[in-house]
Design a protein around this motif. Structure first.
Motif, mmCIF file in Angstrom:
data_model
loop_
_atom_site.group_PDB
_atom_site.id
_atom_site.type_symbol
_atom_site.label_atom_id
_atom_site.label_comp_id
_atom_site.label_asym_id
_atom_site.label_seq_id
_atom_site.Cartn_x
_atom_site.Cartn_y
_atom_site.Cartn_z
ATOM 1 N N GLY A 1 4.763 -2.967 11.644
ATOM 2 C CA GLY A 1 4.768 -3.952 12.728
ATOM 3 C C GLY A 1 4.647 -5.370 12.212
ATOM 4 O O GLY A 1 5.343 -6.278 12.685
ATOM 5 N N ALA A 2 3.793 -5.577 11.206
ATOM 6 C CA ALA A 2 3.622 -6.918 10.641
ATOM 7 C C ALA A 2 4.901 -7.371 9.942
ATOM 8 O O ALA A 2 5.338 -8.524 10.095
ATOM 9 N N ALA A 3 5.510 -6.467 9.182
ATOM 10 C CA ALA A 3 6.749 -6.814 8.484
ATOM 11 C C ALA A 3 7.847 -7.180 9.477
ATOM 12 O O ALA A 3 8.593 -8.148 9.285
ATOM 13 N N HIS A 4 7.943 -6.417 10.546
ATOM 14 C CA HIS A 4 8.944 -6.681 11.578
ATOM 15 C C HIS A 4 8.717 -8.052 12.212
ATOM 16 O O HIS A 4 9.650 -8.844 12.389
ATOM 17 N N GLN A 5 7.474 -8.359 12.551
ATOM 18 C CA GLN A 5 7.156 -9.636 13.176
ATOM 19 C C GLN A 5 7.484 -10.813 12.266
ATOM 20 O O GLN A 5 8.096 -11.797 12.675
ATOM 21 N N VAL A 6 7.088 -10.709 10.995
ATOM 22 C CA VAL A 6 7.343 -11.805 10.052
ATOM 23 C C VAL A 6 8.834 -11.975 9.834
ATOM 24 O O VAL A 6 9.356 -13.097 9.782
ATOM 25 N N LEU A 7 9.556 -10.860 9.725
ATOM 26 C CA LEU A 7 10.994 -10.926 9.522
ATOM 27 C C LEU A 7 11.700 -11.580 10.706
ATOM 28 O O LEU A 7 12.558 -12.451 10.534
ATOM 29 N N LEU A 8 11.344 -11.173 11.903
ATOM 30 C CA LEU A 8 12.008 -11.709 13.092
ATOM 31 C C LEU A 8 11.712 -13.182 13.305
ATOM 32 O O LEU A 8 12.539 -13.925 13.838
ATOM 33 N N THR A 9 10.541 -13.638 12.880
ATOM 34 C CA THR A 9 10.171 -15.035 13.125
ATOM 35 C C THR A 9 10.513 -15.965 11.968
ATOM 36 O O THR A 9 10.651 -17.163 12.169
ATOM 37 N N HIS A 10 10.677 -15.408 10.765
ATOM 38 C CA HIS A 10 10.919 -16.277 9.608
ATOM 39 C C HIS A 10 12.114 -15.878 8.762
ATOM 40 O O HIS A 10 12.463 -16.593 7.829
ATOM 41 N N GLY A 11 12.744 -14.741 9.054
ATOM 42 C CA GLY A 11 13.910 -14.325 8.284
ATOM 43 C C GLY A 11 13.520 -13.602 7.008
ATOM 44 O O GLY A 11 12.385 -13.693 6.546
ATOM 45 N N LEU B 1 17.024 -4.015 7.248
ATOM 46 C CA LEU B 1 16.912 -2.905 8.195
ATOM 47 C C LEU B 1 16.095 -3.287 9.420
ATOM 48 O O LEU B 1 16.409 -2.879 10.536
ATOM 49 N N LEU B 2 15.053 -4.080 9.225
ATOM 50 C CA LEU B 2 14.239 -4.476 10.368
ATOM 51 C C LEU B 2 15.023 -5.395 11.302
ATOM 52 O O LEU B 2 14.906 -5.305 12.518
ATOM 53 N N HIS C 1 14.717 -13.907 3.825
ATOM 54 C CA HIS C 1 14.886 -14.498 2.503
ATOM 55 C C HIS C 1 13.831 -15.549 2.175
ATOM 56 O O HIS C 1 13.786 -16.046 1.054
ATOM 57 N N ALA C 2 13.012 -15.893 3.128
ATOM 58 C CA ALA C 2 12.007 -16.920 2.880
ATOM 59 C C ALA C 2 10.864 -16.359 2.044
ATOM 60 O O ALA C 2 10.474 -15.208 2.181
ATOM 61 N N SER C 3 10.329 -17.211 1.151
ATOM 62 C CA SER C 3 9.175 -16.797 0.356
ATOM 63 C C SER C 3 7.991 -16.513 1.271
ATOM 64 O O SER C 3 7.073 -15.774 0.910
ATOM 65 N N TYR C 4 8.053 -17.074 2.480
ATOM 66 C CA TYR C 4 6.986 -16.842 3.459
ATOM 67 C C TYR C 4 6.807 -15.357 3.731
ATOM 68 O O TYR C 4 5.693 -14.881 3.896
ATOM 69 N N LEU C 5 7.927 -14.619 3.767
ATOM 70 C CA LEU C 5 7.857 -13.184 4.044
ATOM 71 C C LEU C 5 7.000 -12.500 2.994
ATOM 72 O O LEU C 5 6.093 -11.740 3.320
ATOM 73 N N HIS C 6 7.291 -12.781 1.728
ATOM 74 C CA HIS C 6 6.544 -12.144 0.649
ATOM 75 C C HIS C 6 5.071 -12.553 0.696
ATOM 76 O O HIS C 6 4.183 -11.690 0.621
ATOM 77 N N ASP C 7 4.814 -13.845 0.813
ATOM 78 C CA ASP C 7 3.435 -14.338 0.784
ATOM 79 C C ASP C 7 2.622 -13.816 1.962
ATOM 80 O O ASP C 7 1.489 -13.344 1.798
ATOM 81 N N ARG C 8 3.188 -13.899 3.162
ATOM 82 C CA ARG C 8 2.453 -13.481 4.354
ATOM 83 C C ARG C 8 2.220 -11.966 4.342
ATOM 84 O O ARG C 8 1.132 -11.504 4.695
ATOM 85 N N MET C 9 3.240 -11.219 3.932
ATOM 86 C CA MET C 9 3.073 -9.772 3.922
ATOM 87 C C MET C 9 2.123 -9.322 2.820
ATOM 88 O O MET C 9 1.389 -8.354 2.996
ATOM 89 N N ARG C 10 2.115 -10.014 1.683
ATOM 90 C CA ARG C 10 1.153 -9.648 0.638
ATOM 91 C C ARG C 10 -0.276 -9.893 1.129
ATOM 92 O O ARG C 10 -1.166 -9.069 0.900
ATOM 93 N N ARG C 11 -0.486 -11.006 1.810
ATOM 94 C CA ARG C 11 -1.818 -11.277 2.359
ATOM 95 C C ARG C 11 -2.208 -10.208 3.371
ATOM 96 O O ARG C 11 -3.341 -9.727 3.387
#
Length: 199
Positions: free
Chosen positions: A164-174, A101-102, A176-186
């Motif tokens: 806003g953080a979720a949107h930024q991480v999604l737009l810059t890293h996609g 959705l983002l 499906h990357a584990s980065y999304l989960h890790d960065r957003m959890r932090r």
């Protein structure tokens, strides 16, 4: 019909799924009718048999995915007082990312012409672009009532920060990357720890 003349079940959803894949692979600029039908493995003209033009199709895609995500996000407040606050928020954030959705919201911003096709949905309240932000706000406010979030915390601001953080991480890293989960959890952990009552 497929290129071989075989009927395609649930054509709209097949085209929607294909469009999402194209969007994630090539971005808004690569999202053309030809790219969508090629990804879907169907005849080039099939999209236009069901939709007047590409913007109409993309608006329908956005509304479909927004309705699905909204239905899932509506259950967030029912989890207030139960489980871990960050875990609950992460489940909701992953609902937004897995539903793309983002990314679709980014598409609407990149193609303002789509907005004209969303007018009726805006007018009757079917579509609310701030729905995820309001869902986070409602959840955090419910957690305040349970005493798990500080009573004086500005939950509206924290909800906006999460989206806003979720949107930024999604737009810059996609999505499906584990980065999304890790960065957003932090990020969620840092935000929530600041408004969690101390023992």
């Amino acid at each position: 019909m497929s290129p071989r003349g075989i009927a395609i079940p649930d054509v709209r959803q097949q085209l929607f799924d294909a469009a999402e894949r194209v969007l994630l692979q090539k971005g808004p600029a690569g999202l053309t009718g030809r790219a969508v039908t090629k990804e879907a493995g169907c005849a080039t003209g099939l999209l236009y048999n069901h939709f007047a033009d590409l913007d109409t199709f993309l608006a329908a895609l956005f509304l479909d995915r927004a309705a699905r995500a909204g239905a899932r996000m509506a259950h967030l407040t029912t989890r207030a007082g139960m489980g871990d606050v960050v875990d609950n928020l992460m489940d909701a954030i992953e609902t937004l990312s897995t539903g793309n959705l983002l990314a679709l919201a980014g598409l609407v911003m990149a193609r303002p012409s789509i907005l004209g096709h969303l007018g009726e949905a805006f007018a009757d309240g079917t579509l609310e672009l701030d729905a995820s932000e309001r869902a986070f706000t409602a959840y955090l406010r419910a957690e305040q009532e349970h005493g798990r979030i500080l009573a004086d915390a500005d939950v509206d601001a924290y909800a906006l920060a999460l989206v806003g953080a979720a949107h930024q991480v999604l737009l810059t890293h996609g999505p499906h990357a584990s980065y999304l989960h890790d960065r957003m959890r932090r990020t969620a952990t840092a935000l929530i720890s600041a408004i969690t009552p101390r023992a």
